[in-house]
Design a protein around this motif. Structure first.
Motif, PDB file in Angstrom:
ATOM      1  N   ARG A  37      67.964  31.188 -52.628  1.00  0.00           N
ATOM      2  CA  ARG A  37      67.799  32.259 -53.616  1.00  0.00           C
ATOM      3  C   ARG A  37      68.932  33.254 -53.437  1.00  0.00           C
ATOM      4  O   ARG A  37      69.293  33.599 -52.317  1.00  0.00           O
ATOM      5  CB  ARG A  37      66.492  33.010 -53.397  1.00  0.00           C
ATOM      6  N   ARG A  38      69.451  33.714 -54.551  1.00  0.00           N
ATOM      7  CA  ARG A  38      70.428  34.811 -54.507  1.00  0.00           C
ATOM      8  C   ARG A  38      69.685  36.107 -54.182  1.00  0.00           C
ATOM      9  O   ARG A  38      68.463  36.169 -54.271  1.00  0.00           O
ATOM     10  CB  ARG A  38      71.123  34.961 -55.864  1.00  0.00           C
ATOM     11  N   ALA A  39      70.409  37.150 -53.871  1.00  0.00           N
ATOM     12  CA  ALA A  39      69.805  38.446 -53.565  1.00  0.00           C
ATOM     13  C   ALA A  39      68.954  38.957 -54.730  1.00  0.00           C
ATOM     14  O   ALA A  39      67.939  39.624 -54.518  1.00  0.00           O
ATOM     15  CB  ALA A  39      70.889  39.464 -53.204  1.00  0.00           C
ATOM     16  N   ASP A  40      69.353  38.606 -55.965  1.00  0.00           N
ATOM     17  CA  ASP A  40      68.594  39.050 -57.142  1.00  0.00           C
ATOM     18  C   ASP A  40      67.417  38.132 -57.467  1.00  0.00           C
ATOM     19  O   ASP A  40      66.738  38.314 -58.479  1.00  0.00           O
ATOM     20  CB  ASP A  40      69.514  39.177 -58.353  1.00  0.00           C
ATOM     21  N   ALA A  74      76.639  33.016 -52.818  1.00  0.00           N
ATOM     22  CA  ALA A  74      75.196  33.127 -52.581  1.00  0.00           C
ATOM     23  C   ALA A  74      74.796  32.434 -51.291  1.00  0.00           C
ATOM     24  O   ALA A  74      73.993  32.966 -50.516  1.00  0.00           O
ATOM     25  CB  ALA A  74      74.433  32.529 -53.757  1.00  0.00           C
ATOM     26  N   GLY A  78      73.372  34.604 -48.042  1.00  0.00           N
ATOM     27  CA  GLY A  78      71.931  34.508 -47.847  1.00  0.00           C
ATOM     28  C   GLY A  78      71.555  34.193 -46.414  1.00  0.00           C
ATOM     29  O   GLY A  78      72.298  33.538 -45.679  1.00  0.00           O
ATOM     30  N   SER A  79      70.366  34.614 -46.013  1.00  0.00           N
ATOM     31  CA  SER A  79      69.918  34.379 -44.645  1.00  0.00           C
ATOM     32  C   SER A  79      69.265  33.012 -44.466  1.00  0.00           C
ATOM     33  O   SER A  79      69.206  32.505 -43.356  1.00  0.00           O
ATOM     34  CB  SER A  79      68.940  35.468 -44.201  1.00  0.00           C
TER      35      SER A  79
END
Length: 172
Positions: A37-40, A74, A78-79
């Motif tokens: 997932r992207r931050a958004d 992304a 991402g973590s």
């Protein structure tokens, strides 16, 4: 005073990029879709066959992505991400996520993993990974993920890729 030794370096290749690619295609691999997932909150996914195990203790896996890939930002930031090993009946899904289509997620059944990465329904196995480290090499980035959760579907046959074509397993 001694002259410092010049470190050894690789010789220039004696083959073309096409010949190299053809040689690499002789190595049969499984097929994965890496998801995140992207931050958004937007979903990211891509087909990759550059997957491999690294370590059992701690549990580590690796995969690589072209530096020019649109999903690089992304996946680098991402973590977490998931590596979904495709089952033999998921060829269409592999092609969908390998395409340049705008909505790779259209009609895709998935559920949210523990850390938020999408997990594809019907996958032969799934590895939910912490984005532990990245190494730039040539025109790709090698991602090393620390596996936090994993699951597999007993009896599932994997989707294989060899010589530019998809295959299913057949025991010898």
């Amino acid at each position: 005073m001694p002259v410092p030794a010049v470190p050894p370096q690789a010789r220039a290749p004696s083959f073309s990029a096409a010949e190299f690619r053809q040689g690499l295609s002789m190595f049969a691999t499984g097929v994965t879709i890496v998801t995140a997932r992207r931050a958004d909150g937007q979903l990211v996914g891509l087909t990759a066959n550059s997957f491999n195990s690294v370590s059992l203790h701690p549990p580590l896996v690796l995969w690589s992505l072209a530096q020019a890939a649109s999903s690089m930002a992304a996946l680098s930031a991402g973590s977490h991400y998931a590596i979904n090993i495709l089952a033999s009946d998921q060829k269409a899904l592999a092609e969908q996520f390998a395409s340049r289509t705008a909505d790779r997620w259209r009609g895709v059944a998935w559920r949210e993993g523990v850390a938020g990465a999408p997990l594809l329904e019907g996958a032969a196995a799934v590895f939910e990974c912490f984005n532990r480290s990245r190494y730039e090499e040539g025109d790709h980035v090698i991602f090393v993920g620390e596996v936090e959760h994993c699951a597999h579907r007993p009896g599932a046959s994997p989707l294989l890729f060899h010589g530019g074509r998809f295959y299913t397993e057949h025991p010898l």
